[in-house]
Design a protein around this motif. Structure first.
Motif, PDB file in Angstrom:
ATOM      1  N   SER A   1       0.696  -1.337   0.062  1.00 28.47           N
ATOM      2  CA  SER A   1       0.117   0.185   0.024  1.00 28.47           C
ATOM      3  C   SER A   1       0.811   1.073  -0.048  1.00 28.47           C
ATOM      4  O   SER A   1       0.431   2.034  -0.364  1.00 28.47           O
ATOM      5  CB  SER A   1      -1.022   0.188   1.208  1.00 28.47           C
ATOM      6  OG  SER A   1      -0.529  -0.490   2.315  1.00 28.47           O
TER       7      SER A   1
ATOM      8  N   GLU B   1       1.839   1.639  -3.701  1.00 28.31           N
ATOM      9  CA  GLU B   1       0.870   1.599  -4.621  1.00 28.31           C
ATOM     10  C   GLU B   1       0.781   2.558  -5.770  1.00 28.31           C
ATOM     11  O   GLU B   1       0.718   2.270  -6.916  1.00 28.31           O
ATOM     12  CB  GLU B   1      -0.604   1.143  -4.091  1.00 28.31           C
ATOM     13  CG  GLU B   1      -1.482   0.602  -4.886  1.00 28.31           C
ATOM     14  CD  GLU B   1      -2.596   0.082  -4.077  1.00 28.31           C
ATOM     15  OE1 GLU B   1      -3.261   0.760  -3.113  1.00 28.31           O
ATOM     16  OE2 GLU B   1      -2.996  -1.247  -4.080  1.00 28.31           O
TER      17      GLU B   1
ATOM     18  N   LYS C   1     -16.047   3.726  -7.247  1.00 26.35           N
ATOM     19  CA  LYS C   1     -14.957   3.928  -6.648  1.00 26.35           C
ATOM     20  C   LYS C   1     -14.657   3.049  -5.398  1.00 26.35           C
ATOM     21  O   LYS C   1     -13.509   2.490  -5.100  1.00 26.35           O
ATOM     22  CB  LYS C   1     -14.765   5.316  -5.841  1.00 26.35           C
ATOM     23  CG  LYS C   1     -13.543   6.256  -6.601  1.00 26.35           C
ATOM     24  CD  LYS C   1     -13.745   7.551  -6.059  1.00 26.35           C
ATOM     25  CE  LYS C   1     -12.779   8.446  -6.648  1.00 26.35           C
ATOM     26  NZ  LYS C   1     -12.801  10.012  -6.557  1.00 26.35           N
ATOM     27  N   ARG C   2     -15.672   2.712  -4.522  1.00 28.71           N
ATOM     28  CA  ARG C   2     -15.826   1.675  -3.475  1.00 28.71           C
ATOM     29  C   ARG C   2     -15.266   0.551  -3.913  1.00 28.71           C
ATOM     30  O   ARG C   2     -14.726  -0.232  -3.529  1.00 28.71           O
ATOM     31  CB  ARG C   2     -16.966   1.953  -2.957  1.00 28.71           C
ATOM     32  CG  ARG C   2     -16.837   1.409  -1.357  1.00 28.71           C
ATOM     33  CD  ARG C   2     -18.131   1.592  -0.619  1.00 28.71           C
ATOM     34  NE  ARG C   2     -18.534   2.729  -0.410  1.00 28.71           N
ATOM     35  CZ  ARG C   2     -20.186   2.990  -0.564  1.00 28.71           C
ATOM     36  NH1 ARG C   2     -20.935   2.031  -0.469  1.00 28.71           N
ATOM     37  NH2 ARG C   2     -20.647   4.344  -0.502  1.00 28.71           N
ATOM     38  N   LYS C   3     -15.899  -0.072  -5.058  1.00 29.98           N
ATOM     39  CA  LYS C   3     -15.802  -1.278  -5.695  1.00 29.98           C
ATOM     40  C   LYS C   3     -14.380  -1.352  -6.188  1.00 29.98           C
ATOM     41  O   LYS C   3     -13.496  -2.412  -5.848  1.00 29.98           O
ATOM     42  CB  LYS C   3     -16.722  -1.478  -6.931  1.00 29.98           C
ATOM     43  CG  LYS C   3     -16.787  -2.801  -7.336  1.00 29.98           C
ATOM     44  CD  LYS C   3     -17.782  -2.980  -8.413  1.00 29.98           C
ATOM     45  CE  LYS C   3     -17.439  -4.406  -9.274  1.00 29.98           C
ATOM     46  NZ  LYS C   3     -17.615  -4.254 -10.678  1.00 29.98           N
ATOM     47  N   GLN C   4     -13.824  -0.192  -6.782  1.00 34.73           N
ATOM     48  CA  GLN C   4     -12.343  -0.264  -7.108  1.00 34.73           C
ATOM     49  C   GLN C   4     -11.562  -0.573  -5.864  1.00 34.73           C
ATOM     50  O   GLN C   4     -10.649  -1.291  -5.867  1.00 34.73           O
ATOM     51  CB  GLN C   4     -12.131   0.989  -7.785  1.00 34.73           C
ATOM     52  CG  GLN C   4     -11.531   0.832  -9.141  1.00 34.73           C
ATOM     53  CD  GLN C   4     -11.405   2.188  -9.684  1.00 34.73           C
ATOM     54  OE1 GLN C   4     -11.311   3.252  -9.000  1.00 34.73           O
ATOM     55  NE2 GLN C   4     -11.412   2.480 -11.021  1.00 34.73           N
ATOM     56  N   TYR C   5     -11.899   0.132  -4.886  1.00 26.30           N
ATOM     57  CA  TYR C   5     -11.046   0.220  -3.643  1.00 26.30           C
ATOM     58  C   TYR C   5     -10.915  -1.271  -3.134  1.00 26.30           C
ATOM     59  O   TYR C   5      -9.942  -1.902  -2.699  1.00 26.30           O
ATOM     60  CB  TYR C   5     -11.635   1.057  -2.643  1.00 26.30           C
ATOM     61  CG  TYR C   5     -11.018   1.068  -1.236  1.00 26.30           C
ATOM     62  CD1 TYR C   5      -9.698   1.584  -0.970  1.00 26.30           C
ATOM     63  CD2 TYR C   5     -11.783   0.172  -0.096  1.00 26.30           C
ATOM     64  CE1 TYR C   5      -9.326   1.157   0.133  1.00 26.30           C
ATOM     65  CE2 TYR C   5     -11.377   0.361   0.938  1.00 26.30           C
ATOM     66  CZ  TYR C   5     -10.025   0.592   1.284  1.00 26.30           C
ATOM     67  OH  TYR C   5      -9.428   0.581   2.474  1.00 26.30           O
ATOM     68  N   ARG C   6     -12.292  -2.039  -3.191  1.00 20.19           N
ATOM     69  CA  ARG C   6     -12.516  -3.262  -2.454  1.00 20.19           C
ATOM     70  C   ARG C   6     -11.541  -4.070  -3.382  1.00 20.19           C
ATOM     71  O   ARG C   6     -10.946  -5.033  -2.933  1.00 20.19           O
ATOM     72  CB  ARG C   6     -13.924  -3.666  -2.531  1.00 20.19           C
ATOM     73  CG  ARG C   6     -14.066  -4.224  -1.107  1.00 20.19           C
ATOM     74  CD  ARG C   6     -15.516  -4.896  -1.395  1.00 20.19           C
ATOM     75  NE  ARG C   6     -16.443  -3.694  -1.287  1.00 20.19           N
ATOM     76  CZ  ARG C   6     -17.749  -3.663  -2.143  1.00 20.19           C
ATOM     77  NH1 ARG C   6     -17.962  -4.867  -2.817  1.00 20.19           N
ATOM     78  NH2 ARG C   6     -18.245  -2.849  -2.249  1.00 20.19           N
ATOM     79  N   GLU C   7     -11.508  -3.919  -4.608  1.00 17.70           N
ATOM     80  CA  GLU C   7     -10.966  -5.048  -5.718  1.00 17.70           C
ATOM     81  C   GLU C   7      -9.174  -4.873  -5.337  1.00 17.70           C
ATOM     82  O   GLU C   7      -8.852  -5.649  -5.468  1.00 17.70           O
ATOM     83  CB  GLU C   7     -11.204  -4.435  -7.156  1.00 17.70           C
ATOM     84  CG  GLU C   7     -12.377  -5.254  -7.706  1.00 17.70           C
ATOM     85  CD  GLU C   7     -12.812  -4.669  -8.993  1.00 17.70           C
ATOM     86  OE1 GLU C   7     -12.015  -3.816  -9.544  1.00 17.70           O
ATOM     87  OE2 GLU C   7     -13.974  -5.059  -9.475  1.00 17.70           O
ATOM     88  N   ARG C   8      -8.918  -3.654  -5.171  1.00 15.55           N
ATOM     89  CA  ARG C   8      -7.670  -3.315  -5.094  1.00 15.55           C
ATOM     90  C   ARG C   8      -7.268  -3.941  -3.537  1.00 15.55           C
ATOM     91  O   ARG C   8      -6.064  -4.537  -3.758  1.00 15.55           O
ATOM     92  CB  ARG C   8      -7.535  -1.833  -4.861  1.00 15.55           C
ATOM     93  CG  ARG C   8      -5.960  -1.569  -5.441  1.00 15.55           C
ATOM     94  CD  ARG C   8      -6.074   0.142  -5.349  1.00 15.55           C
ATOM     95  NE  ARG C   8      -6.628   0.697  -6.883  1.00 15.55           N
ATOM     96  CZ  ARG C   8      -6.459   1.996  -6.896  1.00 15.55           C
ATOM     97  NH1 ARG C   8      -6.022   2.718  -6.042  1.00 15.55           N
ATOM     98  NH2 ARG C   8      -7.182   2.383  -8.111  1.00 15.55           N
ATOM     99  N   LYS C   9      -8.014  -3.811  -2.881  1.00 15.38           N
ATOM    100  CA  LYS C   9      -7.612  -4.481  -1.434  1.00 15.38           C
ATOM    101  C   LYS C   9      -7.444  -5.961  -1.628  1.00 15.38           C
ATOM    102  O   LYS C   9      -6.426  -6.744  -1.083  1.00 15.38           O
ATOM    103  CB  LYS C   9      -8.639  -4.304  -0.286  1.00 15.38           C
ATOM    104  CG  LYS C   9      -8.087  -4.019   0.939  1.00 15.38           C
ATOM    105  CD  LYS C   9      -9.413  -3.707   1.775  1.00 15.38           C
ATOM    106  CE  LYS C   9      -9.226  -4.111   3.231  1.00 15.38           C
ATOM    107  NZ  LYS C   9     -10.145  -3.930   4.059  1.00 15.38           N
TER     108      LYS C   9
ATOM    109  N   ARG D   1      -4.300  -7.015  -3.324  1.00 16.32           N
ATOM    110  CA  ARG D   1      -3.232  -6.693  -2.425  1.00 16.32           C
ATOM    111  C   ARG D   1      -2.974  -8.121  -1.558  1.00 16.32           C
ATOM    112  O   ARG D   1      -1.789  -8.572  -1.237  1.00 16.32           O
ATOM    113  CB  ARG D   1      -3.367  -5.480  -1.460  1.00 16.32           C
ATOM    114  CG  ARG D   1      -3.034  -4.090  -2.086  1.00 16.32           C
ATOM    115  CD  ARG D   1      -2.489  -3.260  -1.024  1.00 16.32           C
ATOM    116  NE  ARG D   1      -3.376  -3.018  -0.170  1.00 16.32           N
ATOM    117  CZ  ARG D   1      -4.517  -1.789  -0.093  1.00 16.32           C
ATOM    118  NH1 ARG D   1      -4.107  -1.300  -1.128  1.00 16.32           N
ATOM    119  NH2 ARG D   1      -5.373  -1.659   0.796  1.00 16.32           N
TER     120      ARG D   1
END
Lengths: 552, 319
Positions: free
Chosen positions: A115, A118, A150-158, A161
């Motif tokens: 992170s 990133e 955005k939230r979905k993107q964030y979750r995907e990114r998490k 990781r």
């Protein structure tokens, strides 16, 4: 890859690193060898920009791939270092116990590397994959229109990781990584913790990994695994490795090239095998000869077998373990199982095993310090004495050396008035012992803090021997000392054993040390004595598979 | 589970011991409640009658048992001094129930001030490398800690009440009449309670953080490329909170037991004020219950601290 030019570093006083220059090539493993205080760690930490604020770089430059990282006279560019650390260069530390945050799940700690970098990584990827940048723009617009995206993107990114962390954890040989991810450092063994540290260091495939004594705090068998792992990573990822160690054997096994450091200077540099075959510097020669090896002069040291001083028959030692449930009984846990052996007059019996195998517990039981035992311990000599591992903490810092040496005599006199001595007599005894352990009379009035580690250990040995016991138990007496000092202390123990005829039970985790010093050896694992026999016999024909593993 | 049962048993045992001690103490302390109620003019007959009414003629053990039995049933007895109406004395439960919300609200507000100000201040101080700022904070917190609380109360009254006219000193607003007015009035005593505690907590946290910053894992965090800020908040703070949490627990226990001086200065009808007046008038039923209440609060707060410890440091629960 990395180029260090004329580097000098000083803290408040004189320079601790003096004019050091070296290079590390792509994919090369460079070993830095030296004793404590030789400046090897400071050099590495300076290179990594992690040295404490109090340090000043008084001269020199450091380049990474021809890019200037650090230059004397200009302040450390922390922003630049932050970009490099973790991503282009990373570090594995000595103490896996304290080097991980105790209150954070290990998975999160590995993930932090991802992170932190990133944003920077994405930027470089974008630059290389999307030259026009139009796609990026449309992406941003979408994000603005649909807030849920955005939230979905964030979750995907998490999720991505986490996936990457799990991959990294399994790449360093950890099993059941989903579970390990959720654990805290104290729930892992030392070896596992060091693997986590390595996962953290390699997850972004940095060009350079610095490993500062990564195996020193680990047991021998685990040590081997970690060395193999570092080798494997070096081959797979083709990154350069700077390996710092005080252990020449390890450096020899792993490194392509070696630097030898002493008092802040590089005293020798060269291809590993060349250095070991014909060392040029005197210091290097001394270092190499001090390493307790398993070759050479081992003659049959035992004279005839004397009478038994201590007989241990079917000894088991227990610890009380608190029950976990409310009404559960406290249970006894067996730490040493059915030990059966004797120590004979005038011999050195080596006891070897990894940490937690019950070595110290066994020795305490022999001394009667542990009462929860079954079986029998019979002593045929006067009170045995003990030498401890850490000469820094086992001597009372507020007393003088003379007082410390006289203490056992006073205790003896208090217990048995017939052995009581006058002050003058005990003083004479203490001075004689001081000379015996190789120290001059002038040390009589010094305090332990004015002595070096080796000198302190000499005092501890003198303390143990001054009442002329038949048996001395020495628990890891050389483990806290540098190699050259270690060799001297081993030499001293051998000599005293011959002069005074005292028997030693010599405990160590280091099989080479045991080989050097012992007449017979005893191998212990998980509370059991696996093997006991003449030193040469055990080394040449180990019966137990575990002994074979240790001897590898 | 075992842990909870153990803690509960300790709580009960402690309450029992404290109740015995509290009861005994009033047997030993000189002074007679009867004289204190009736005055010195009373005839021996009158005194004897009151004594019997209050049950004081029975032996102490019998009195303790009947009292303890009543307390267990939730009947805390009646005050000797406060009357509810012409022919009935005020029950202790009502008396305390009336004051408790004041003290608890004051405690709650002060704790918010402490947590919200002291923790960021401590972290900021630990991270600051500015010498001048360090001296200012050092002297400032030292002063805040040293000023006696009554004087601090006077200062706060003067500054906010008389200079700024943000509240009317001495005009306490009851929570039953005007809740927000009550909170508005409480802010200022809460500030007086909080200031020295903020100073102590911030200093404590700063020192704890500075020690923690030398730990190996901090170096590891830097080696990942973390900024100083990320290291301070992400790694150091949680580990540095361990000793601070104990300290905060002590503070909470202290405040919830009633900030006697501050309640006095601001004219708050809280527990602390009640405690003082009942001790001086030998209103035993009230004092005994207050002692039990304080004991209870202290133990519960320490229990919570213990739980918090386990939350902060995962190493503790498995040991």
């Amino acid at each position: 890859m990395i180029r260090v030019k004329n580097l000098s570093v000083a803290f408040d006083g004189p320079e601790v690193v003096k004019n050091v220059s070296f290079e590390i090539g792509d994919g090369e493993i460079l070993g830095v060898v030296g004793e404590s205080g030789s400046g090897k760690s400071v050099t590495a930490l300076t290179m990594m920009g992690l040295v404490s604020e109090g340090a000043r770089v008084t001269s020199g430059e450091i380049y990474y791939d021809e890019e200037l990282l650090l230059k004397a006279g200009t302040p450390r560019d922390n922003a630049l270092y932050r970009e490099y650390l973790g991503r282009k260069m990373s570090m594995v530390f000595q103490e896996p116990m304290t080097s991980l945050n105790p209150t954070m799940k290990v998975g999160k700690q590995v993930e932090e590397v991802l992170s932190l970098h990133e944003a920077a990584i994405e930027e470089t990827q974008r630059e290389s994959t999307v030259p026009s940048g139009s796609a990026v723009q449309s992406d941003v617009k979408c994000g603005e229109k649909v807030p849920g995206k955005k939230r979905k993107q964030y979750r995907e990114r998490k999720e991505a990781r986490k996936q990457k962390v799990l991959e990294a954890l399994s790449s360093v040989g950890l099993k059941d990584v989903e579970r390990v991810y959720e654990l805290y450092p104290h729930q892992l063994s030392g070896g596992m913790r060091q693997r986590v540290m390595i996962a953290m260091a390699v997850i972004l495939h940095p060009g350079l990994i610095v490993a500062d004594e990564p195996t020193t705090a680990l047991d021998v068998t685990v040590q081997n695994q970690i060395i193999e792992l570092l080798k494997k990573i070096n081959q797979e990822q083709n990154n350069s490795l700077l390996f710092i160690t005080h252990d020449l054997n390890l450096a020899r096994r792993l490194c392509d090239r070696i630097l030898v450091m002493q008092n802040g200077c590089i005293v020798e540099e060269g291809i590993t095998e060349e250095i070991f075959q014909n060392p040029r510097g005197e210091y290097t020669r001394k270092l190499i000869s001090a390493v307790p090896g398993r070759t050479g002069k081992k003659k049959k040291l035992r004279k005839e077998i004397g009478k038994a001083l201590v007989e241990v028959r079917d000894l088991s030692v227990f610890y009380r373990e608190n029950a976990n449930s409310l009404f559960g009984r406290t249970e006894k846990k067996c730490v040493v199982r059915n030990a059966d052996f004797s120590v004979y007059e005038g011999e050195i019996l080596g006891l070897v095993g990894e940490s937690g195998c019950g070595k110290t517990t066994l020795s305490k039981a022999i001394l009667g310090l542990n009462k929860m035992i079954t079986g029998e311990v019979t002593h045929h000599s006067n009170a045995p004495q003990m030498v401890f591992q850490d000469p820094y903490s086992s001597l009372n810092p507020s007393k003088t050396v003379g007082w410390l040496l006289q203490e056992p005599l006073r205790a003896q006199g208090a217990l048995d008035p017939s052995k009581a001595m006058t002050e003058a007599e005990s003083r004479a005894e203490a001075i004689e012992m001081l000379k015996r352990v190789g120290l001059e009379e002038k040390y009589f009035d010094r305090k332990p803090s004015q002595l070096s580690g080796g000198q302190r250990q000499r005092i501890s040995i003198g303390q143990a021997l001054i009442t002329r016991p038949g048996l001395v138990i020495a628990d890891e007496p050389v483990s806290a000392l540098d190699v050259t000092i270690q060799a001297q202390i081993l030499e001293l123990i051998r000599r005293l054993q011959e002069e005074l005829g005292t028997a030693f039970l010599f405990i160590s985790h280091d099989i080479n040390v045991i080989y050097q010093v012992s007449d017979r050896i005893m191998v212990m694992r998980d509370g059991r004595i696996l093997e006991i026999g003449e030193t040469c016999e055990v080394f040449e024909h180990p019966k137990d598979p575990y002994t074979r593993e240790l001897l590898r | 589970m075992k842990y909870l049962v153990k803690k509960l048993a300790t709580l009960i045992l402690t309450l029992f011991l404290v109740s015995v001690l509290a009861f005994l103490a009033f047997q030993i302390i000189p002074g007679d409640v009867v004289t204190s109620i009736l005055g010195t003019e009373a005839t021996p007959e009158q005194a004897q009658q009151l004594r019997e009414e209050l049950g004081l003629n029975k032996p102490p053990l019998v009195r303790y048992i009947s009292w303890a039995g009543n307390v267990l049933k939730g009947n805390f007895g009646n005050s000797y001094r406060y009357s509810k109406n012409m022919n009935q004395m005020m029950p202790v439960s009502e008396l305390i129930g009336d004051k408790l919300p004041v003290t608890l609200s004051l405690a709650f507000l002060s704790m918010i001030f402490i947590a919200v100000i002291a923790i960021p201040l401590g972290v900021f101080w630990a991270r600051s490398k500015n010498r001048v700022l360090d001296v200012i904070l050092n002297v400032g917190t030292q002063t805040a800690m040293a000023v006696p609380s009554f004087f601090l109360g006077v200062l706060v009254t003067y500054f906010f009440g008389i200079l700024l006219r943000w509240f009317s000193p001495g005009r306490y607003v009851s929570y039953e009449k005007d809740f927000w007015g009550f909170v508005g009035y409480l802010i200022f005593p809460a500030i007086s309670v909080a200031i020295p505690k903020i100073a102590m907590t911030a200093r404590f946290l700063r020192n704890s953080m500075l020690t923690e910053m030398h730990a190996d894992y901090v170096r590891t965090a830097y080696s990942k490329g973390a900024t100083e800020r990320q290291v301070a908040y992400g790694h150091v703070l949680r580990n540095a909170m361990m000793p601070v949490v104990t300290f905060l627990g002590m503070i909470i226990a202290e405040i919830v037991a009633g900030s006697i001086v501050v309640e006095q200065v601001f004219g708050l009808p809280g527990i602390g004020k009640l405690l003082i007046s009942s001790i001086s008038t030998r209103d035993f039923p009230v004092v005994e219950i207050l002692i039990l209440y304080i004991t209870f609060v202290v133990i519960v707060v320490y229990f919570l601290v213990d739980v918090l410890y386990r939350v902060i440091d995962p190493r503790i629960s498995t040991k």
